[in-house]
Design a protein around this motif. Structure first.
Motif, short mmCIF file in Angstrom:
data_model
loop_
_atom_site.label_atom_id
_atom_site.label_comp_id
_atom_site.label_asym_id
_atom_site.label_seq_id
_atom_site.Cartn_x
_atom_site.Cartn_y
_atom_site.Cartn_z
N GLU A 150 55.06 70.69 15.12
CA GLU A 150 53.79 70.64 14.40
C GLU A 150 52.81 71.66 14.99
N LYS A 151 52.75 71.72 16.31
CA LYS A 151 51.89 72.69 16.97
C LYS A 151 52.38 74.12 16.73
N ALA A 152 53.70 74.32 16.78
CA ALA A 152 54.27 75.64 16.54
C ALA A 152 53.95 76.13 15.13
N ASN A 153 54.08 75.25 14.14
CA ASN A 153 53.78 75.62 12.76
C ASN A 153 52.30 75.95 12.59
N LYS A 154 51.43 75.19 13.26
CA LYS A 154 49.99 75.46 13.18
C LYS A 154 49.67 76.82 13.78
N HIS A 155 50.26 77.11 14.93
CA HIS A 155 50.03 78.41 15.58
C HIS A 155 50.56 79.55 14.72
#
Length: 203
Positions: free
Chosen positions: A58-63
């Protein structure tokens, strides 16, 4: 001889563009980002197409979405390195200036050479037009930052400071260039940096 793509100081190879003469010079003053707008998609289009092995997807996709938006809205010239993943949008990476680009030459030095090639073309272009004489007197001062897309037709997105007249104020400029397999540097565009737009929320 050509440079490879880089991420987190690790070398990766970008896919070559299909059905293009690898030695063909790019068209001058044509921006491939023109007409490209950012949109938020639930499906993250990573450059490699491989599944991303991140513990927090989720964090990777946001970044990834933040980085993608920064690249699109800046037309390749700005992205915060803290949001950089191993696979970035269009395989464009924010590169530290002191990282080695060629044997015995840092990206700062490599991009200084690129800027001079772009400025020379910029001045030739303005000399044949009716533009202000200020455009003929742009003097390079220093490279500020740069982004890089690797491969046999590697592209550099360089932000630099310049003066448009002797002892004049510093003005931020952009230069985009290509290095082909035969080692030739090709100018793509050179222009004052556009006025930043008001920030929008990242979705």
């Amino acid at each position: 001889m050509f440079l490879t793509g880089l991420s987190c100081h690790k070398v990766i190879y970008a896919e070559p563009e299909a059905e293009i003469d690898m030695l063909e010079a790019p068209e001058w003053d044509v921006d491939s980002f023109d007409g490209l707008d950012y949109y938020s998609s639930p499906d993250t289009d990573y450059s490699s197409g491989d599944e991303m092995p991140y513990p927090d997807m989720e964090k990777a996709n946001k970044h990834y979405r933040i980085y993608k938006r920064q690249i699109i809205e800046s037309k390749g010239f700005y992205a915060e390195r803290e949001f950089s993943l191993f696979y970035n949008y269009k395989s464009i990476f924010s590169i530290p200036l002191e990282l080695e680009a060629l044997e015995g030459k840092t990206f700062r030095q490599f991009w200084e050479d690129m800027v001079h090639v772009c400025l020379q073309k910029h001045k030739q272009d303005k000399a044949s037009s009716l533009f202000s004489l200020l455009d003929l007197n742009v003097e390079f001062v220093e490279v500020v930052r740069g982004n890089f897309h690797g491969g046999p037709r590697s592209k550099s997105y360089i932000t630099f400071m310049a003066r448009e007249k002797p002892d004049g104020p510093l003005v931020e400029y952009q230069a985009k260039s290509m290095l082909t397999l035969d080692g030739k540097m090709h100018p793509i565009l050179c222009r004052p940096s556009p006025i930043p737009k008001l920030p929008k929320p990242i979705l």
